[in-house]
Motif scaffolding. Structure first.
Motif, PDB file in Angstrom:
ATOM      1  N   ALA A 103     -30.479 -68.459 -60.312  1.00  0.00           N
ATOM      2  CA  ALA A 103     -31.475 -67.526 -60.842  1.00  0.00           C
ATOM      3  C   ALA A 103     -30.822 -66.211 -61.252  1.00  0.00           C
ATOM      4  O   ALA A 103     -31.167 -65.618 -62.283  1.00  0.00           O
ATOM      5  N   LYS A 104     -29.867 -65.750 -60.455  1.00  0.00           N
ATOM      6  CA  LYS A 104     -29.175 -64.502 -60.775  1.00  0.00           C
ATOM      7  C   LYS A 104     -28.446 -64.609 -62.103  1.00  0.00           C
ATOM      8  O   LYS A 104     -28.503 -63.702 -62.940  1.00  0.00           O
ATOM      9  N   LEU A 109     -31.022 -64.674 -65.053  1.00  0.00           N
ATOM     10  CA  LEU A 109     -31.609 -63.363 -65.341  1.00  0.00           C
ATOM     11  C   LEU A 109     -30.621 -62.432 -66.039  1.00  0.00           C
ATOM     12  O   LEU A 109     -31.031 -61.472 -66.683  1.00  0.00           O
ATOM     13  N   GLU A 110     -29.318 -62.713 -65.893  1.00  0.00           N
ATOM     14  CA  GLU A 110     -28.320 -61.949 -66.645  1.00  0.00           C
ATOM     15  C   GLU A 110     -28.334 -62.339 -68.130  1.00  0.00           C
ATOM     16  O   GLU A 110     -27.946 -61.542 -68.988  1.00  0.00           O
ATOM     17  N   ILE A 111     -28.797 -63.569 -68.412  1.00  0.00           N
ATOM     18  CA  ILE A 111     -28.844 -64.049 -69.794  1.00  0.00           C
ATOM     19  C   ILE A 111     -30.155 -63.671 -70.458  1.00  0.00           C
ATOM     20  O   ILE A 111     -30.187 -63.188 -71.591  1.00  0.00           O
ATOM     21  N   ALA A 139     -35.574 -61.936 -51.854  1.00  0.00           N
ATOM     22  CA  ALA A 139     -36.166 -60.601 -52.045  1.00  0.00           C
ATOM     23  C   ALA A 139     -35.266 -59.698 -52.890  1.00  0.00           C
ATOM     24  O   ALA A 139     -35.747 -58.757 -53.517  1.00  0.00           O
ATOM     25  N   ASP A 140     -33.949 -59.981 -52.905  1.00  0.00           N
ATOM     26  CA  ASP A 140     -33.023 -59.142 -53.671  1.00  0.00           C
ATOM     27  C   ASP A 140     -33.072 -59.440 -55.170  1.00  0.00           C
ATOM     28  O   ASP A 140     -32.467 -58.723 -55.960  1.00  0.00           O
ATOM     29  N   LEU A 141     -33.755 -60.520 -55.572  1.00  0.00           N
ATOM     30  CA  LEU A 141     -33.851 -60.882 -56.984  1.00  0.00           C
ATOM     31  C   LEU A 141     -35.254 -60.628 -57.507  1.00  0.00           C
ATOM     32  O   LEU A 141     -36.224 -60.695 -56.758  1.00  0.00           O
ATOM     33  N   LYS A 142     -35.360 -60.353 -58.794  1.00  0.00           N
ATOM     34  CA  LYS A 142     -36.686 -60.244 -59.403  1.00  0.00           C
ATOM     35  C   LYS A 142     -37.238 -61.651 -59.555  1.00  0.00           C
ATOM     36  O   LYS A 142     -36.687 -62.477 -60.259  1.00  0.00           O
ATOM     37  N   HIS A 143     -38.345 -61.941 -58.870  1.00  0.00           N
ATOM     38  CA  HIS A 143     -38.963 -63.250 -58.956  1.00  0.00           C
ATOM     39  C   HIS A 143     -40.471 -63.085 -58.860  1.00  0.00           C
ATOM     40  O   HIS A 143     -40.991 -62.005 -58.655  1.00  0.00           O
ATOM     41  N   MET A 172     -37.997 -73.240 -59.682  1.00  0.00           N
ATOM     42  CA  MET A 172     -36.605 -73.366 -59.243  1.00  0.00           C
ATOM     43  C   MET A 172     -36.516 -73.823 -57.784  1.00  0.00           C
ATOM     44  O   MET A 172     -37.017 -73.145 -56.882  1.00  0.00           O
ATOM     45  N   ASP A 173     -35.884 -74.984 -57.573  1.00  0.00           N
ATOM     46  CA  ASP A 173     -35.577 -75.416 -56.213  1.00  0.00           C
ATOM     47  C   ASP A 173     -34.405 -74.583 -55.684  1.00  0.00           C
ATOM     48  O   ASP A 173     -33.414 -74.378 -56.398  1.00  0.00           O
ATOM     49  N   ILE A 174     -34.505 -74.083 -54.461  1.00  0.00           N
ATOM     50  CA  ILE A 174     -33.419 -73.261 -53.908  1.00  0.00           C
ATOM     51  C   ILE A 174     -32.259 -74.136 -53.449  1.00  0.00           C
ATOM     52  O   ILE A 174     -31.090 -73.821 -53.667  1.00  0.00           O
ATOM     53  N   ASN A 175     -32.575 -75.265 -52.841  1.00  0.00           N
ATOM     54  CA  ASN A 175     -31.527 -76.078 -52.207  1.00  0.00           C
ATOM     55  C   ASN A 175     -31.033 -77.153 -53.178  1.00  0.00           C
ATOM     56  O   ASN A 175     -31.365 -78.332 -53.073  1.00  0.00           O
ATOM     57  N   LEU A 176     -30.222 -76.730 -54.153  1.00  0.00           N
ATOM     58  CA  LEU A 176     -29.652 -77.659 -55.125  1.00  0.00           C
ATOM     59  C   LEU A 176     -28.328 -78.214 -54.589  1.00  0.00           C
ATOM     60  O   LEU A 176     -27.521 -77.479 -54.013  1.00  0.00           O
TER      61      LEU A 176
END
Length: 601
Positions: A75-76, A79-81, A102-106, A61-65
């Motif tokens: 990503a958030k 992960l809900e799906i 850091a707040d997301l599971k990765h 996953m590129d962060i800067n889309l």
């Protein structure tokens, strides 16, 4: 949305990247390495892939889309799906982005300018780690099903008597729902009395008593539920001890006493106890205490030890030499003779075709209608041990990758310094040449940080003593043409500092030393340059001084606009430190930088 070409591969990767050239390059490399790849360039297509339940083993996953959602927000939503491992890729690595990640599971963060081999290694580690987590979750689910299906009431407590876990049978006995009792004191919900005296039974939690350090059993008790229902029970209390034999928890088992005597373990296929015994994924067996004759084993036991039930019932452990290594069997027998039970002793089960199981053996004496039996639990931990080994290897691989990253950064800085050096040969103006030299020295001060990290076992902090010694003598080689005239007085205490603050400290020291080497001793005059590092009141003190000509009266080091000193003041502020100087004409310059040892951010 691009179609997906899924072939037999090491895994299917969803590549979310809005830069077409980068996406094509990454996709081709991963296909060469054996992965099937699907590329999307926006958040809507990525969500469609996940929502349509297409096969996705990992998302790169590129962060800067350039989209309505950035990679972290996307990503958030993903992960809900569905639970899927995500590796973030970004050309930026500022603290704000890292905090959000850091707040997301990765499963990792990769800089965009990274070796493809490192990207491949991170993908392999992420896939292995995800597979290990899935296996552990499945094993936990199996154990949870067994816990809930047990015919006895089971309650797991903290040493202070708070309910940590409780199964449905125990809840039925107490007359409460789980959300009413978990994390609350047992005494508030359990009303336990002696059958004959009707006196309430209490527990000595938090009294320093040794009551719970060994297993105990009490008969003829009654649980009175919140609705007044009475259940005759036998209570067994067992401790959960840590590796130092300290109490870490308590397990209480309440077995409902049957109204009519039962002389042997229940074998009726319709019996709840028999169903739990037969369906349990944990290998279980029942034997007599008197001579160790086996009365029953369940299918899980047959699977691990490869003996049919008809071959086992009526025989003793000594008849089955193939169950384990003889020395282990003897050790288990000795422990059982000394303690009267086994509490998770390890045993290896080997088969002729090379398959083996690592088993933890537990035993529990039970009494039914006056006759005593032993209930054996054989917990197969082979997969858990294998997963632990894979996790340990994955962590080791991450350390290797991090070291390799430090090494590559150091080499990249060295290349940049070399290019500047080559360009300086083409410059005839002395002032311009000096600017090239200054830039080289600043790059070198940063390069030394990564060199020390690469050589160290600790990848998070730098040994300031070694780093400063390396930097001082490297600058001496660059700027000092006559080594006999310039001497260094270096006194350094052993201090370690995190990478984030070592870089500005190194640049500060570089500026102070290059200024001293260039300006303190004009006309080939020599002298002593002092570099002292110490700790005082939880503050790091860096002192750089010389006995040269001192500063001209026209130069104000603490307020002037000279670039070098502006840089020093800015970097000192970044360290949340203070900067002070003392200069006297003809007697030299002394500068002190002080900043907190521990970063409070």
């Amino acid at each position: 949305m691009p179609t997906t070409e899924i072939k037999h591969s090491l895994g299917h990767i969803l590549l979310v990247e809005d830069e077409a050239i980068l996406a094509v390059s990454q996709a081709e490399f991963l296909k060469i390495k054996g992965y099937s790849v699907q590329h999307v360039s926006n958040s809507l297509d990525a969500i469609d892939c996940i929502s349509l339940e297409e096969k996705v083993d990992l998302i790169l996953m590129d962060i800067n889309l350039s989209d309505e959602l950035d990679g972290i927000q996307l990503a958030k939503k993903i992960l809900e799906i569905r639970e899927v491992p995500i590796l973030f890729v970004s050309g930026y690595s500022d603290q704000k982005i890292l905090n959000r990640v850091a707040d997301l599971k990765h499963y990792g963060f990769i800089p965009k300018i990274t070796s493809p081999d490192i990207v491949e290694c991170m993908i392999k580690s992420a896939l292995k780690l995800h597979a290990a987590e899935q296996s552990l979750a499945f094993r936990e689910k199996e154990l949870r099903i067994t816990f809930e299906a047990m015919g006895d009431g089971l309650i797991v407590l903290t040493p202070e008597g708070q309910i940590r876990e409780i199964n449905q049978k125990a809840l039925d006995m107490l007359g409460y729902h789980k959300n009413e009792v978990v994390n609350k004191d047992l005494s508030s919900f359990l009303f336990l009395v002696q059958a004959e005296s009707r006196m309430r039974v209490s527990y000595a939690f938090d009294t320093g008593s040794d009551q719970f350090l060994e297993s105990k059993r009490r008969n003829n008790l009654i649980i009175i539920s919140s609705k007044g229902r009475e259940t005759n029970v036998t209570e067994t209390i067992s401790p959960i001890l840590d590796s130092n034999k300290n109490l870490n928890g308590i397990v209480i088992v309440f077995r409902e006493n049957p109204e009519s005597p039962v002389l042997v373990p229940p074998k009726d296929s319709e019996s709840l106890y028999a169903k739990v015994f037969q369906l349990s994924p944990i290998a279980m067996a029942i034997s007599t205490i008197k001579d160790g004759t086996y009365l029953d084993i369940n299918p899980a036991m047959e699977s691990i030890f490869r003996f049919e039930k008809s071959q086992v019932i009526g025989r003793k452990t000594d008849d089955f030499k193939a169950w384990s290594i003889p020395a282990q069997i003897e050790k288990l027998n000795e422990i059982y003779r000394e303690n009267g039970r086994l509490s998770g002793e390890r045993m290896s089960v080997h088969h002729s075709d090379g398959v083996h199981h690592e088993v933890l053996v537990f035993s529990q004496a039970i009494e039914i209608a006056g006759e005593r039996f032993v209930l054996w639990f054989n917990l197969d931990v082979s997969k858990i041990l294998d997963i632990e080994g894979k996790l340990a290897k994955s962590l080791e691989e991450k350390d290797v990758l991090l070291k390799e990253l430090q090494h590559r950064v150091k080499n990249t800085l060295a290349i940049i310094s070399g290019l500047l050096n080559l360009e300086s040969f083409k410059v005839e103006n002395e002032l311009a040449k000096q600017s090239f030299l200054n830039a080289q020295s600043r790059i070198m001060s940063m390069s030394k940080v990564y060199e020390n990290l690469y050589q160290s076992e600790d990848l998070e902090s730098v040994d300031l003593r070694k780093y400063i010694e390396d930097l001082v003598y490297s600058l001496h080689d660059i700027f000092v043409l006559n080594p006999s005239k310039i001497r260094f007085d270096v006194k350094l205490e052993d201090i370690r500092l995190d990478l984030k603050r070592t870089l500005p400290l190194g640049l500060i020291l570089n500026e102070l030393l290059t200024n001293a080497l260039k300006y303190a001793y004009p006309n080939e005059k020599g002298g002593d340059i002092r570099i002292h590092l110490s700790i005082s009141n939880q503050n790091v003190m860096l002192t750089v001084g010389d006995d040269g000509v001192g500063l001209p009266e026209s130069v104000n080091i603490e307020k002037g606009n000279h670039f070098g000193y502006e840089l020093i003041r800015s970097l000192t502020s970044q360290l949340k430190g203070v900067f002070s100087s003392v200069s006297k004409k003809g007697e030299g310059l002394n500068i002190i930088i002080s900043f907190p040892l521990h970063n409070k951010d």
